[in-house]
Scaffold this motif. Structure first.
Motif, PDB file in Angstrom:
ATOM      1  N   SER A 136       2.265   1.679  -3.348  1.00 12.66           N
ATOM      2  CA  SER A 136       1.276   2.261  -4.258  1.00 12.66           C
ATOM      3  C   SER A 136       1.182   3.769  -4.076  1.00 12.66           C
ATOM      4  CB  SER A 136      -0.072   1.593  -4.000  1.00 12.66           C
ATOM      5  OG  SER A 136      -1.058   2.157  -4.837  1.00 12.66           O
ATOM      6  N   GLN A 137       1.248   4.169  -2.806  1.00 14.82           N
ATOM      7  CA  GLN A 137       1.207   5.610  -2.541  1.00 14.82           C
ATOM      8  C   GLN A 137       2.427   6.311  -3.137  1.00 14.82           C
ATOM      9  OE1 GLN A 137       0.792   6.070   1.677  1.00 14.82           O
ATOM     10  NE2 GLN A 137      -1.337   5.291   1.707  1.00 14.82           N
ATOM     11  N   LYS A 138       3.609   5.691  -2.938  1.00 12.79           N
ATOM     12  CA  LYS A 138       4.839   6.296  -3.454  1.00 12.79           C
ATOM     13  C   LYS A 138       4.795   6.356  -4.975  1.00 12.79           C
ATOM     14  CE  LYS A 138       6.689   6.938   0.556  1.00 12.79           C
ATOM     15  NZ  LYS A 138       6.812   8.326   1.074  1.00 12.79           N
ATOM     16  N   LYS A 139       4.251   5.263  -5.572  1.00 19.94           N
ATOM     17  CA  LYS A 139       4.148   5.287  -7.042  1.00 19.94           C
ATOM     18  C   LYS A 139       3.222   6.412  -7.502  1.00 19.94           C
ATOM     19  CE  LYS A 139       5.167   0.410  -7.906  1.00 19.94           C
ATOM     20  NZ  LYS A 139       4.648  -0.868  -8.421  1.00 19.94           N
ATOM     21  N   ASN A 140       2.166   6.607  -6.728  1.00 15.41           N
ATOM     22  CA  ASN A 140       1.266   7.707  -7.070  1.00 15.41           C
ATOM     23  C   ASN A 140       1.975   9.075  -6.939  1.00 15.41           C
ATOM     24  OD1 ASN A 140      -0.898   6.036  -7.618  1.00 15.41           O
ATOM     25  ND2 ASN A 140      -1.617   6.045  -5.494  1.00 15.41           N
ATOM     26  N   GLU A 141       2.781   9.158  -5.867  1.00 14.95           N
ATOM     27  CA  GLU A 141       3.544  10.404  -5.676  1.00 14.95           C
ATOM     28  C   GLU A 141       4.510  10.603  -6.828  1.00 14.95           C
ATOM     29  OE1 GLU A 141       5.408  10.338  -1.900  1.00 14.95           O
ATOM     30  OE2 GLU A 141       3.529  10.381  -0.741  1.00 14.95           O
TER      31      GLU A 141
ATOM     32  N   GLU B  78       0.832  -1.216   0.000  1.00 15.06           N
ATOM     33  CA  GLU B  78       0.000   0.000   0.000  1.00 15.06           C
ATOM     34  C   GLU B  78       0.860   1.258   0.000  1.00 15.06           C
ATOM     35  OE1 GLU B  78      -3.602   2.009   2.644  1.00 15.06           O
ATOM     36  OE2 GLU B  78      -2.697   0.091   3.227  1.00 15.06           O
ATOM     37  N   ASN B  79       1.963   1.194   0.791  1.00 18.89           N
ATOM     38  CA  ASN B  79       2.899   2.333   0.834  1.00 18.89           C
ATOM     39  C   ASN B  79       3.547   2.523  -0.529  1.00 18.89           C
ATOM     40  OD1 ASN B  79       4.479   4.435   1.708  1.00 18.89           O
ATOM     41  ND2 ASN B  79       5.745   3.212   3.088  1.00 18.89           N
TER      42      ASN B  79
ATOM     43  N   HIS C 281       2.712  11.750  -9.762  1.00 19.99           N
ATOM     44  CA  HIS C 281       2.395  13.200  -9.656  1.00 19.99           C
ATOM     45  C   HIS C 281       3.631  14.062  -9.915  1.00 19.99           C
ATOM     46  CE1 HIS C 281      -1.715  12.561  -8.493  1.00 19.99           C
ATOM     47  NE2 HIS C 281      -1.387  11.902  -7.352  1.00 19.99           N
TER      48      HIS C 281
END
Length: 363
Positions: free
Chosen positions: A283-288, A280-281, A291
């Motif tokens: 995924s968040q980092k990939k999203n960051e 999950e982390n 961005h």
């Protein structure tokens, strides 16, 4: 006992059934066997030589069970059948009937019978059988019957024939005494006593042999068997203890591995939760990163526009550098997270292998 009747059928010269009755009371079973007074009983039987007078005496010897054939003037049993069976008569039978009303002198076991009949039959081929009161009997039973009234038919002097009278008169006193003892039946008991002593000696010798056999062979074998029994019982006890302890060890191992299995399952769940959190982390980092990459593309586009406009280029370049540093930092964090995920997955694989090993162990 007193003779009442003598029934002869097919014996020697008596081809048909002949009944001889009305015997003199002085002609009894004792007198006929002990003295030559047989002539008193046969006084009424007169006739020429060969008319069958002597055959009556032979028939009495036959029915009493005498085994010496010469006493009956015959070579074998077949000679006793009328004309040796060649005239159609195939068997000889003699029955002697005794008056047994005097129970004091009755044979042992026959006190209740008023009459006792003894029958002996012989058929062609020499087969012989005895009957007492119409019932089949053995020869020794017939002999015991007469011995119980002091009649020993095997006594060589139980019957004194006419030709032996002169010989008896010329006997020495010692010989006469021996003959009287045999005739009276006392010698029979002496013989029995001697046989009994010999039998006892044989039995004592047999007992000694048995005792020696017990001491030399049986007792050592018994002792060996006792030792083997003790060893076998000890082995059984040891085997039982071993089985009991084996079960205890298996139960202990089962509980220990069950506990390990439970702890491994809990650890596995924890690792899975950590992996989910890391994923999950990530995924968040990939999203960051996505961005930031969009921001970088946007900044580059703005820089190109500024470059074309000649305006805020310096500020945008600074922002691009800062964004690039942030991108490098985030990539580094992502790589570290991926490395951690790989390590965690390797540990999860090892835990799964350990769980399969525990589950496959026999209990």
């Amino acid at each position: 006992m007193r003779i009442e009747e003598l029934i002869i059928d097919g014996f020697k010269s008596y081809a048909v059934r002949t009944v001889i009755a009305n015997w003199d009371s002085a002609f009894n079973a004792i007198t006929v066997l002990l003295t030559p007074l047989i002539s008193r009983a046969l006084t009424q039987s007169q006739g020429l030589n060969g008319s069958g007078k002597s055959n009556i005496l032979d028939s009495i010897c036959f029915v009493l069970g005498i085994t010496n054939m010469s006493t009956m003037r015959a070579a074998n049993l077949q000679d006793l059948i009328y004309k040796r069976g060649q005239a159609g008569v195939t068997k000889a039978s003699v029955t002697i009937v005794f008056d047994n009303k005097d129970t004091k002198n009755s044979p042992i076991g026959f006190e209740e019978y008023s009459q006792i009949s003894v029958t002996r039959q012989v058929v062609m081929g020499g087969q012989s059988k005895y009957l007492i009161n119409g019932h089949r009997a053995q020869q020794h039973t017939v002999q015991n019957l007469f011995q119980s009234v002091q009649l020993n038919i095997n006594n060589p002097n139980f019957l004194i024939m006419q030709g032996k009278i002169t010989k008896v008169l010329n006997m020495k006193p010692v010989e006469i005494l021996a003959m009287i003892e045999e005739a009276a039946g006392t010698r029979m008991f002496e013989d029995r006593k001697d046989k009994a002593f010999k039998t006892m000696a044989k039995k004592d010798k047999k007992v000694e042999e048995i005792n020696a056999l017990l001491a030399e062979e049986i007792e050592p074998k018994l002792e060996k068997l006792r030792n083997e029994k003790r060893a076998f019982l000890e082995f059984q006890q040891t085997q039982s203890d071993l089985e009991r302890l084996t079960k205890v060890v298996i139960a202990h191992d089962y509980l220990k591995f069950q506990d390990r299995l439970n702890r491994s399952g809990a650890d596995l769940d924890e690792k899975k939760n950590r992996i989910l959190a890391i994923e999950e982390n990530m995924s968040q980092k990939k999203n960051e990163i996505s961005h930031i990459e969009r921001d970088v593309r946007r900044v580059n586009q703005e820089r190109e526009k500024e470059a074309k406009k000649g305006g805020r280029f310096q500020a945008l370049e600074t922002k691009v550098k800062e964004t690039s540093h942030e991108l490098v930092r985030i990539n580094t964090v992502v790589e570290l997270k991926e490395s951690t995920i790989a390590e965690e997955q390797d540990r999860i694989q090892k835990i799964r292998e350990a769980i399969r090993l525990v589950c496959s162990m026999p209990y």
